[in-house]
Motif scaffolding. Structure first.
Motif, PDB file in Angstrom:
ATOM      1  N   TYR A 251     -15.581 -27.653 -76.466  1.00 48.50           N
ATOM      2  CA  TYR A 251     -16.925 -27.734 -77.086  1.00 48.50           C
ATOM      3  C   TYR A 251     -17.727 -26.498 -76.658  1.00 48.50           C
ATOM      4  N   PHE A 252     -17.807 -26.323 -75.449  1.00 47.01           N
ATOM      5  CA  PHE A 252     -18.629 -25.437 -74.844  1.00 47.01           C
ATOM      6  C   PHE A 252     -18.057 -23.980 -75.263  1.00 47.01           C
ATOM      7  N   ASP A 253     -16.825 -23.704 -75.311  1.00 45.37           N
ATOM      8  CA  ASP A 253     -16.204 -22.575 -75.611  1.00 45.37           C
ATOM      9  C   ASP A 253     -16.285 -22.185 -77.099  1.00 45.37           C
TER      10      ASP A 253
ATOM     11  N   ASP B 214     -23.469 -34.564 -60.289  1.00 46.53           N
ATOM     12  CA  ASP B 214     -23.626 -34.071 -61.556  1.00 46.53           C
ATOM     13  C   ASP B 214     -23.990 -35.209 -62.617  1.00 46.53           C
ATOM     14  N   VAL B 215     -24.853 -34.866 -63.564  1.00 47.60           N
ATOM     15  CA  VAL B 215     -25.415 -35.990 -64.637  1.00 47.60           C
ATOM     16  C   VAL B 215     -23.989 -36.336 -65.370  1.00 47.60           C
ATOM     17  N   LEU B 216     -23.029 -35.807 -65.559  1.00 46.75           N
ATOM     18  CA  LEU B 216     -21.920 -36.028 -66.389  1.00 46.75           C
ATOM     19  C   LEU B 216     -20.966 -36.975 -65.353  1.00 46.75           C
ATOM     20  N   VAL B 217     -20.906 -36.895 -64.093  1.00 46.39           N
ATOM     21  CA  VAL B 217     -20.141 -37.781 -63.571  1.00 46.39           C
ATOM     22  C   VAL B 217     -20.782 -39.162 -63.191  1.00 46.39           C
ATOM     23  N   ARG B 218     -22.223 -39.296 -63.569  1.00 45.01           N
ATOM     24  CA  ARG B 218     -22.442 -40.497 -62.952  1.00 45.01           C
ATOM     25  C   ARG B 218     -22.093 -41.820 -63.601  1.00 45.01           C
ATOM     26  N   PRO B 219     -21.464 -41.605 -64.823  1.00 39.70           N
ATOM     27  CA  PRO B 219     -20.910 -43.025 -65.519  1.00 39.70           C
ATOM     28  C   PRO B 219     -19.892 -43.442 -64.783  1.00 39.70           C
TER      29      PRO B 219
ATOM     30  N   SER C 221     -13.030 -40.052 -59.177  1.00 40.60           N
ATOM     31  CA  SER C 221     -12.593 -39.038 -58.351  1.00 40.60           C
ATOM     32  C   SER C 221     -11.856 -37.978 -59.587  1.00 40.60           C
ATOM     33  N   GLN C 222     -11.129 -38.610 -60.645  1.00 35.59           N
ATOM     34  CA  GLN C 222     -10.706 -37.829 -61.649  1.00 35.59           C
ATOM     35  C   GLN C 222     -11.766 -37.019 -62.664  1.00 35.59           C
ATOM     36  N   ALA C 223     -13.059 -37.766 -62.780  1.00 33.46           N
ATOM     37  CA  ALA C 223     -14.056 -37.222 -63.651  1.00 33.46           C
ATOM     38  C   ALA C 223     -14.597 -35.879 -62.502  1.00 33.46           C
ATOM     39  N   GLU C 224     -14.882 -36.266 -61.554  1.00 33.80           N
ATOM     40  CA  GLU C 224     -15.160 -35.194 -60.415  1.00 33.80           C
ATOM     41  C   GLU C 224     -14.348 -33.788 -60.607  1.00 33.80           C
ATOM     42  N   ALA C 225     -13.091 -34.338 -60.675  1.00 32.92           N
ATOM     43  CA  ALA C 225     -12.200 -32.990 -60.808  1.00 32.92           C
ATOM     44  C   ALA C 225     -12.147 -32.321 -62.321  1.00 32.92           C
ATOM     45  N   LEU C 226     -12.368 -33.030 -63.054  1.00 31.78           N
ATOM     46  CA  LEU C 226     -12.295 -32.613 -64.588  1.00 31.78           C
ATOM     47  C   LEU C 226     -13.688 -31.772 -64.775  1.00 31.78           C
TER      48      LEU C 226
ATOM     49  N   VAL D 236     -15.003 -28.398 -66.808  1.00 31.63           N
ATOM     50  CA  VAL D 236     -16.453 -28.268 -67.782  1.00 31.63           C
ATOM     51  C   VAL D 236     -16.958 -27.244 -67.143  1.00 31.63           C
ATOM     52  N   ARG D 237     -17.467 -27.102 -65.946  1.00 34.42           N
ATOM     53  CA  ARG D 237     -18.298 -26.239 -65.119  1.00 34.42           C
ATOM     54  C   ARG D 237     -17.949 -24.964 -65.365  1.00 34.42           C
ATOM     55  N   PRO D 238     -16.923 -24.594 -65.300  1.00 36.70           N
ATOM     56  CA  PRO D 238     -16.421 -22.998 -65.585  1.00 36.70           C
ATOM     57  C   PRO D 238     -16.690 -22.876 -67.155  1.00 36.70           C
ATOM     58  N   ALA D 239     -16.415 -23.820 -68.284  1.00 37.49           N
ATOM     59  CA  ALA D 239     -16.882 -23.495 -69.540  1.00 37.49           C
ATOM     60  C   ALA D 239     -18.203 -23.345 -69.696  1.00 37.49           C
ATOM     61  N   VAL D 240     -19.181 -24.210 -69.023  1.00 36.30           N
ATOM     62  CA  VAL D 240     -20.545 -23.792 -69.044  1.00 36.30           C
ATOM     63  C   VAL D 240     -20.885 -22.818 -68.537  1.00 36.30           C
ATOM     64  N   GLY D 241     -20.213 -22.340 -67.456  1.00 39.31           N
ATOM     65  CA  GLY D 241     -20.558 -20.869 -67.028  1.00 39.31           C
ATOM     66  C   GLY D 241     -20.088 -19.763 -68.093  1.00 39.31           C
TER      67      GLY D 241
END
Length: 562
Positions: free
Chosen positions: A142-144, A183-188, A196-201, A206-211
């Motif tokens: 999506y971000f890319d 991170d707001v995206l990990v809160r759910p 833990s898997q969400a934090e890793a993803l 996600v964060r590199p794509a946002v960057g």
């Protein structure tokens, strides 16, 4: 000659409607999550031009099939009219691609939609957990995809505004500077097996794509448009795109010039109303003095964020208490007041509405901006509450969700029917005055100020996007004719810049609802019933304004025959 109605025609209409609804949710799965519609929480939108082309082709196919249908009942013909407008508007929006240049930090921005919507995900079982993780993986795509879309647009001379790019970069920087664990995206996923898997993803994908998106936008900054050219009229294809946006968002045949004139006339009328209420409320009938007092008076401001929430909740309680005198009794879920999160608060409007989940698992939410409460004015938050919650959006949209006899695309506001939805919200602000809900003359001045804000939108939106106004001209006009703060004026104008035509829907829609109410009262006389009129306006789901007119005229005719 007696009309023959066929079940085959009704079945085909149902199929087309269902296919349109599903295709819309697939193309906007974040919207599906916001509406609480299950089955799409694993998806992300595809921002590519190829996806748009395929979507247009699919919509054209649905339109051709719809045009071949004959023999519908009056009720099904009404659905066909709504569906035809939704299909046409969706295709028109995609053809002009105005989102290519709508870089901002506001509600419509792609990154804002993610930061606002993904945290709404509810994890309760293995399936929802897998869907959530699949969506996180998809955010790289999506971000890319948006990075590439912006690159292509800039290469074609379709330039965003420098201010909008700066706001988007600042928002992305704020996100990237936050702790990965918060991170707001990990809160759910908090407290769930997927945490833990969400934090890793999020950390690895996600964060590199946002960057990368942030870097692409920073590159676009050098060629971006300045504040003297904020309008889409300065972009190749912009004039045609704006004309389509005006038609799409207002669901009328009004031209930009006509909309501009309606706004100018309305602002002038409202200046007299400011004077009429300002005399007893503030001891002056001078409109500049009234606006200055409202804008600068310290005692009219809030002290704490909690105070803002209590104030909005109090207005909601009062509204619920007097509904029986104005509406039929409906089985609608609850509406809650919540604070807008800090990540989007800088560029968000004062408030917005989130519908209840379709399955009833989540209430409707009146999201309120409470950041820097000392800059927030008391006289704005009653009108806001009546617009966003009851008797406004929550009442209309919550009711639509219960109309099981209607096809799904009419129960959920999935398309460009903004004029009816936002027109009702603005109508609710004035209706609240008839209902005796405003707690003081100062609050009534807030109502007038918000009316003026929406009338100004007609002037400045068309001014920037059609007539070539500068951002400074738009801000100056709104400062001269509303009592809202400098910060909110700037946020409002930046919103209009990034979302051409959308802001026109409010006043145009309310204007038509009032016109139809006046028509019904004149035609029916003593037989006019406000509860029945309101039911006709909101009891058929969201409608194009011309179709709403058909509904009201049919109701009038039926009442006269009764």
């Amino acid at each position: 000659m007696t009309q023959r109605y066929t079940s085959a025609s009704a079945d085909e209409l149902t199929k087309i409607g269902d296919e349109f609804f599903d295709a819309t949710m697939v193309s906007d799965p974040l919207g599906a999550t916001m509406f609480g519609i299950p089955g799409y929480d694993h998806l992300v939108p595809d921002p590519s031009a190829r996806s748009d082309e395929a979507r247009i082709s699919g919509l054209e196919g649905l339109e051709r099939r719809l045009d071949k249908i004959t023999g519908l009942t009056p009720a099904d013909e009404l659905s066909a009219k709504v569906l035809r407008r939704l299909i046409s508007s969706s295709a028109g929006e995609l053809r002009h691609g105005l989102m290519d240049v709508a870089v901002s930090g506001g509600l419509i921005a792609p990154q804002t939609q993610v930061f606002r919507t993904v945290p709404m995900s509810v994890l309760g079982d293995d399936r929802s957990g897998r869907a959530y993780l699949d969506r996180l993986r998809g955010l790289e795509f999506y971000f890319d995809g948006w990075s590439e879309r912006y690159r292509i647009a800039v290469a074609a001379g379709r330039l965003p505004t420098r201010r909008g790019v700066r706001q988007a970069v600042e928002q992305l920087d704020t996100y990237l500077s936050s702790s990965p664990t918060d991170d707001v995206l990990v809160r759910p996923a908090a407290g769930h097996a997927e945490h833990s898997q969400a934090e890793a993803l999020i950390t690895d994908i996600v964060r590199p794509a946002v960057g990368r998106l942030r870097a692409r936008l920073a590159e676009a900054m050098t060629a971006a448009r300045e504040d003297d050219k904020p309008g889409i009229c300065h972009v190749p294809g912009g004039p045609e795109g704006y004309a389509e946006a005006v038609t799409r968002h207002t669901t009328t045949t009004l031209s930009p010039e006509e909309v501009h004139r309606i706004g100018l006339d309305a602002v002038e009328r409202l200046r007299q109303e400011f004077a009429d209420i300002g005399g007893p409320a503030l001891g002056t009938t001078s409109v500049p003095e009234i606006l200055e007092k409202l804008r600068t008076s310290r005692e009219l401001r809030f002290s704490t964020s909690e105070e803002i929430l209590r104030f909005a909740d109090g207005a909601l309680v009062r509204a619920n208490g007097v509904l029986p005198g104005w509406f039929f009794r409906y089985d609608i879920g609850a509406c809650e007041t919540r604070e807008i999160g800090p990540l989007e608060a800088k560029t968000s409007p004062l408030a917005y509405y989130q519908p209840p989940a379709e399955d009833g698992s989540r209430p409707g939410v009146h999201w309120v901006s409470t950041v820097d409460p000392h800059s927030r004015f008391r006289y704005e938050y009653e009108a806001l509450t009546f617009h966003e919650s009851v008797p406004g959006h929550h009442f209309q949209i919550g009711l639509a969700q219960t109309l099981d006899h209607l096809p799904r695309f009419r129960r959920v506001a999935v398309g460009n029917l903004t004029a009816h939805v936002e027109g009702w919200g603005l109508y609710a602000e004035r209706l609240a005055d008839e209902m005796g809900l405003y707690s003081s003359p100062i609050q009534r001045l807030g109502m007038v100020s918000f009316d003026a804000l929406r009338a100004c939108r007609l002037v400045v939106d068309t001014g920037m996007h059609h007539l070539g106004w500068t951002r400074g001209q738009a801000i100056a006009y709104m400062r001269e004719n509303t009592a809202t703060t400098e910060a909110n004026i700037a946020n409002e104008v930046d919103r209009y810049i990034s979302w051409p035509g959308q802001a026109l829907a409010y006043f145009v829609g309310r204007r038509e609802i009032h016109r139809l109410r006046d028509l019904a009262k004149a035609e029916l006389g003593k037989a006019f019933d406000i509860k029945q009129f309101h039911h006709q306006v909101i009891g058929h789901g969201s409608l194009p304004l011309d179709v709403l007119g058909d509904v009201i005229r049919t109701w009038i005719a039926d009442r006269r025959r009764a």
